[in-house]
Design a protein around this motif. Structure first.
Motif, PDB file in Angstrom:
ATOM      1  N   PRO A  18       0.826  -1.203   0.000  1.00 35.90           N
ATOM      2  CA  PRO A  18       0.000   0.000   0.000  1.00 35.90           C
ATOM      3  C   PRO A  18       0.865   1.260   0.000  1.00 35.90           C
ATOM      4  O   PRO A  18       1.922   1.294   0.613  1.00 35.90           O
ATOM      5  N   GLN A  19       0.380   2.276  -0.690  1.00 39.28           N
ATOM      6  CA  GLN A  19       1.093   3.548  -0.784  1.00 39.28           C
ATOM      7  C   GLN A  19       0.549   4.540   0.246  1.00 39.28           C
ATOM      8  O   GLN A  19       0.285   5.689  -0.068  1.00 39.28           O
ATOM      9  N   GLY A  20       0.363   4.097   1.466  1.00 39.14           N
ATOM     10  CA  GLY A  20      -0.121   4.960   2.540  1.00 39.14           C
ATOM     11  C   GLY A  20      -0.908   4.173   3.561  1.00 39.14           C
ATOM     12  O   GLY A  20      -1.151   2.980   3.400  1.00 39.14           O
ATOM     13  N   ASN A  21      -1.312   4.869   4.620  1.00 37.51           N
ATOM     14  CA  ASN A  21      -2.043   4.233   5.716  1.00 37.51           C
ATOM     15  C   ASN A  21      -3.511   4.600   5.751  1.00 37.51           C
ATOM     16  O   ASN A  21      -4.195   4.278   6.707  1.00 37.51           O
ATOM     17  N   GLY A  22      -3.978   5.314   4.730  1.00 38.66           N
ATOM     18  CA  GLY A  22      -5.369   5.717   4.678  1.00 38.66           C
ATOM     19  C   GLY A  22      -5.764   6.061   3.260  1.00 38.66           C
ATOM     20  O   GLY A  22      -4.920   6.079   2.356  1.00 38.66           O
ATOM     21  N   CYS A  23      -7.031   6.367   3.070  1.00 38.46           N
ATOM     22  CA  CYS A  23      -7.520   6.742   1.751  1.00 38.46           C
ATOM     23  C   CYS A  23      -6.901   8.082   1.359  1.00 38.46           C
ATOM     24  O   CYS A  23      -7.125   9.098   2.025  1.00 38.46           O
ATOM     25  N   VAL A  83     -14.955   4.164   5.888  1.00 44.06           N
ATOM     26  CA  VAL A  83     -15.448   2.998   6.623  1.00 44.06           C
ATOM     27  C   VAL A  83     -14.393   1.891   6.596  1.00 44.06           C
ATOM     28  O   VAL A  83     -13.947   1.428   7.633  1.00 44.06           O
ATOM     29  N   HIS A  84     -13.996   1.460   5.389  1.00 41.05           N
ATOM     30  CA  HIS A  84     -12.971   0.426   5.213  1.00 41.05           C
ATOM     31  C   HIS A  84     -12.050   0.834   4.070  1.00 41.05           C
ATOM     32  O   HIS A  84     -12.425   1.647   3.220  1.00 41.05           O
ATOM     33  N   LEU A  85     -10.872   0.235   4.031  1.00 36.99           N
ATOM     34  CA  LEU A  85      -9.880   0.570   3.009  1.00 36.99           C
ATOM     35  C   LEU A  85      -9.600  -0.604   2.086  1.00 36.99           C
ATOM     36  O   LEU A  85      -9.668  -1.766   2.499  1.00 36.99           O
ATOM     37  N   ARG A  86      -9.260  -0.285   0.846  1.00 34.91           N
ATOM     38  CA  ARG A  86      -8.886  -1.255  -0.181  1.00 34.91           C
ATOM     39  C   ARG A  86      -7.578  -0.814  -0.809  1.00 34.91           C
ATOM     40  O   ARG A  86      -7.360   0.373  -1.036  1.00 34.91           O
ATOM     41  N   THR A  87      -6.718  -1.774  -1.140  1.00 28.62           N
ATOM     42  CA  THR A  87      -5.440  -1.477  -1.785  1.00 28.62           C
ATOM     43  C   THR A  87      -5.459  -2.014  -3.205  1.00 28.62           C
ATOM     44  O   THR A  87      -5.759  -3.189  -3.431  1.00 28.62           O
ATOM     45  N   CYS A  88      -5.133  -1.174  -4.165  1.00 27.54           N
ATOM     46  CA  CYS A  88      -5.016  -1.591  -5.565  1.00 27.54           C
ATOM     47  C   CYS A  88      -3.774  -2.460  -5.690  1.00 27.54           C
ATOM     48  O   CYS A  88      -2.678  -2.056  -5.290  1.00 27.54           O
ATOM     49  N   ALA A 101      -7.676  -3.873   2.905  1.00 28.80           N
ATOM     50  CA  ALA A 101      -6.555  -3.376   3.699  1.00 28.80           C
ATOM     51  C   ALA A 101      -6.901  -3.401   5.185  1.00 28.80           C
ATOM     52  O   ALA A 101      -6.200  -2.807   6.007  1.00 28.80           O
ATOM     53  N   GLU A 102      -7.974  -4.095   5.515  1.00 29.19           N
ATOM     54  CA  GLU A 102      -8.413  -4.186   6.904  1.00 29.19           C
ATOM     55  C   GLU A 102      -7.634  -5.274   7.642  1.00 29.19           C
ATOM     56  O   GLU A 102      -7.370  -6.340   7.070  1.00 29.19           O
TER      57      GLU A 102
END
Length: 85
Positions: free
Chosen positions: A15-20, A31-36, A68-69
């Motif tokens: 992931p390129q970070g810790n959040g959206c 709400v939730h995160l996803r990583t491309c 990413a959860e």
């Protein structure tokens, strides 16, 4: 039924970070995160206000995201609307 080749070919991309990224820039919560899995973009899920993970797919055409959860490892292919555990 056709097998989704995008999920089979997806590579683990950090992931390129810790959040959206987009939510952080405009001060929104997610709400939730996803990583491309193609480029590492981190975006929020469709239950979030911005739906930035899906927007990233529409803009960049990168087909697979991974949750990413913590404790989750499932993957989703936007192209084939397929889920992999």
């Amino acid at each position: 039924m056709a097998i989704c080749t995008h999920l089979a070919e997806a590579k683990e991309t950090p992931p390129q970070g810790n959040g959206c990224k987009e939510c952080l820039e405009i001060g929104w919560r997610w709400v939730h995160l996803r990583t491309c899995l193609e480029c590492g973009h981190v975006g929020c899920c469709d239950s979030s206000r911005g739906k930035h993970a899906t927007a990233h797919f529409h803009e960049e055409k990168h087909p697979v995201v991974q949750s990413a959860e913590p404790g989750e490892s499932w993957k989703w292919c936007y192209v084939d609307e397929a889920l992999a555990p």
